[in-house]
Design a protein around this motif. Structure first.
Motif, short mmCIF file in Angstrom:
data_model
loop_
_atom_site.label_atom_id
_atom_site.label_comp_id
_atom_site.label_asym_id
_atom_site.label_seq_id
_atom_site.Cartn_x
_atom_site.Cartn_y
_atom_site.Cartn_z
N LEU A 8 0.85 -1.18 0.00
CA LEU A 8 0.00 0.00 0.00
C LEU A 8 0.88 1.24 0.00
CD1 LEU A 8 -2.84 1.36 0.42
CD2 LEU A 8 -2.28 1.36 2.85
N ALA A 9 0.66 2.12 -0.95
CA ALA A 9 1.33 3.42 -0.99
C ALA A 9 0.30 4.47 -0.58
CB ALA A 9 1.85 3.70 -2.39
N PHE A 10 0.71 5.41 0.25
CA PHE A 10 -0.23 6.43 0.75
C PHE A 10 0.50 7.76 0.91
CE2 PHE A 10 1.78 4.36 4.27
CZ PHE A 10 1.99 5.33 5.23
N PRO A 11 -0.25 8.86 0.84
CA PRO A 11 0.36 10.19 0.92
C PRO A 11 0.58 10.66 2.35
CG PRO A 11 -1.98 10.40 0.52
CD PRO A 11 -1.68 8.92 0.54
N VAL A 12 1.67 11.38 2.55
CA VAL A 12 1.94 12.04 3.83
C VAL A 12 2.39 13.47 3.56
CG1 VAL A 12 2.51 9.88 5.03
CG2 VAL A 12 4.34 11.23 3.96
N HIS A 13 2.25 14.32 4.57
CA HIS A 13 2.67 15.72 4.41
C HIS A 13 4.10 15.96 4.88
CE1 HIS A 13 1.78 15.98 8.70
NE2 HIS A 13 2.40 17.14 8.71
N ASP A 14 4.66 15.00 5.65
CA ASP A 14 5.98 15.20 6.23
C ASP A 14 6.62 13.83 6.48
OD1 ASP A 14 7.79 15.34 8.70
OD2 ASP A 14 7.47 17.47 8.32
N LEU A 15 7.75 13.57 5.84
CA LEU A 15 8.40 12.25 5.99
C LEU A 15 8.98 12.04 7.38
CD1 LEU A 15 10.16 11.78 2.54
CD2 LEU A 15 8.10 10.62 3.39
N PRO A 29 9.41 -1.57 11.42
CA PRO A 29 10.78 -1.40 10.93
C PRO A 29 10.80 -0.69 9.57
CG PRO A 29 10.42 -3.64 11.71
CD PRO A 29 9.07 -2.98 11.65
N GLU A 30 11.78 0.17 9.43
CA GLU A 30 11.93 0.92 8.18
C GLU A 30 12.74 0.10 7.17
OE1 GLU A 30 13.98 5.06 6.67
OE2 GLU A 30 13.02 5.04 8.66
N GLY A 31 12.31 0.17 5.90
CA GLY A 31 13.04 -0.46 4.82
C GLY A 31 13.78 0.60 4.02
N ARG A 32 13.66 0.52 2.72
CA ARG A 32 14.30 1.50 1.85
C ARG A 32 13.62 2.86 1.98
NH1 ARG A 32 13.29 -3.03 -0.69
NH2 ARG A 32 11.49 -2.16 -1.78
N SER A 33 14.35 3.91 1.56
CA SER A 33 13.76 5.24 1.59
C SER A 33 14.52 6.13 0.61
CB SER A 33 13.80 5.84 2.99
OG SER A 33 15.14 6.07 3.40
N SER A 34 13.91 7.26 0.33
CA SER A 34 14.55 8.30 -0.48
C SER A 34 14.13 9.63 0.12
CB SER A 34 14.11 8.19 -1.95
OG SER A 34 12.82 8.74 -2.13
N ASP A 35 14.37 10.71 -0.58
CA ASP A 35 13.94 12.01 -0.08
C ASP A 35 12.46 12.26 -0.34
OD1 ASP A 35 14.12 12.31 -2.82
OD2 ASP A 35 15.26 14.18 -2.74
N SER A 36 11.76 11.29 -0.97
CA SER A 36 10.33 11.48 -1.23
C SER A 36 9.45 10.32 -0.79
CB SER A 36 10.10 11.76 -2.73
OG SER A 36 10.52 10.66 -3.51
N TRP A 37 10.02 9.25 -0.23
CA TRP A 37 9.22 8.12 0.24
C TRP A 37 9.98 7.27 1.26
CZ3 TRP A 37 11.61 3.55 -0.80
CH2 TRP A 37 12.51 3.51 -1.87
N ILE A 38 9.24 6.50 2.05
CA ILE A 38 9.81 5.58 3.04
C ILE A 38 8.99 4.29 3.02
CG2 ILE A 38 10.39 5.16 5.46
CD1 ILE A 38 10.13 8.20 5.91
N ASP A 39 9.68 3.14 2.93
CA ASP A 39 9.04 1.83 3.08
C ASP A 39 9.01 1.45 4.56
OD1 ASP A 39 8.83 1.29 0.37
OD2 ASP A 39 10.53 -0.07 0.31
N VAL A 48 4.16 2.17 1.98
CA VAL A 48 5.11 3.19 1.54
C VAL A 48 4.49 4.57 1.72
CG1 VAL A 48 6.61 3.97 -0.32
CG2 VAL A 48 5.94 1.56 -0.20
N ALA A 49 5.12 5.36 2.57
CA ALA A 49 4.68 6.74 2.79
C ALA A 49 5.35 7.61 1.72
CB ALA A 49 5.09 7.20 4.18
N HIS A 50 4.52 8.21 0.86
CA HIS A 50 5.02 9.08 -0.21
C HIS A 50 4.74 10.53 0.15
CE1 HIS A 50 6.06 6.32 -3.52
NE2 HIS A 50 5.20 5.51 -2.93
N LEU A 51 5.72 11.38 -0.02
CA LEU A 51 5.54 12.80 0.24
C LEU A 51 4.61 13.39 -0.82
CD1 LEU A 51 6.37 15.09 2.09
CD2 LEU A 51 8.32 15.52 0.58
N ALA A 52 3.38 13.70 -0.41
CA ALA A 52 2.36 14.26 -1.30
C ALA A 52 1.35 15.00 -0.42
CB ALA A 52 1.67 13.16 -2.11
N PRO A 53 1.76 16.14 0.15
CA PRO A 53 0.93 16.84 1.13
C PRO A 53 -0.48 17.15 0.67
CG PRO A 53 3.08 17.89 0.91
CD PRO A 53 3.00 16.85 -0.16
N GLU A 54 -0.66 17.47 -0.61
CA GLU A 54 -1.99 17.85 -1.10
C GLU A 54 -2.96 16.67 -1.14
OE1 GLU A 54 0.50 16.32 -4.30
OE2 GLU A 54 0.87 17.85 -2.79
N GLU A 55 -2.46 15.45 -1.06
CA GLU A 55 -3.33 14.27 -1.11
C GLU A 55 -3.57 13.64 0.25
OE1 GLU A 55 -2.66 11.33 -4.11
OE2 GLU A 55 -1.68 12.78 -5.42
#
Length: 139
Positions: A8-15, A29-39, A48-55
């Protein structure tokens, strides 16, 4: 064969807030991540939390057994003991519940322990438990 895992991928406003909540409060537990998402390992499933504040955030509710349930939500079904421990952990962390820990559909098929709360981005989560696995899809 093992049971399939969901993703499941979902939007967050702040990583950073998502990392603190899902990793810290929920203990995922945290898996892989980047500057725009975290598993995260969400009870053996990949979220997976994806940086997408508007959503981010829930917007609609639906009546279920006398409660207004957020239409868009996710979570897992736990055993009753683990559900109870999680409810206590969330209370100790000062979690504000949308729907307090309770038993829904008492005495009916599908009777379940349930609780709802929001993550820091306003995404709704539900954790539930059934006394017996066959009650998950009982009619």
């Amino acid at each position: 064969m093992t049971r399939p895992r969901f993703h499941l991928a979902f939007p967050v406003h702040d990583l950073a807030a998502a990392r603190a909540f899902y990793g810290g409060v929920l203990g995922c537990p945290e898996g892989r991540s980047s500057d725009s998402w975290i598993d995260f390992d969400f009870y053996g499933h990949q979220i997976v939390a994806h940086l997408a504040p508007e959503e981010a955030g829930h917007r609609q509710t639906s009546a279920v057994d006398g409660e207004q349930v957020p239409v868009r939500h996710f979570g897992v079904i736990l055993d009753l003991e683990t559900w109870g421990l999680l409810a206590e952990r969330l209370k100790a962390a000062g979690t504000e519940f949308i729907i307090e820990p309770q038993v829904r559909f008492q005495g009916l098929p599908g009777e379940q322990a349930t609780l709802f709360f929001l993550d820091p981005s306003g995404n709704a989560l539900e954790f539930k438990a059934f006394a017996r696995d066959e009650m998950v899809f009982a009619k």
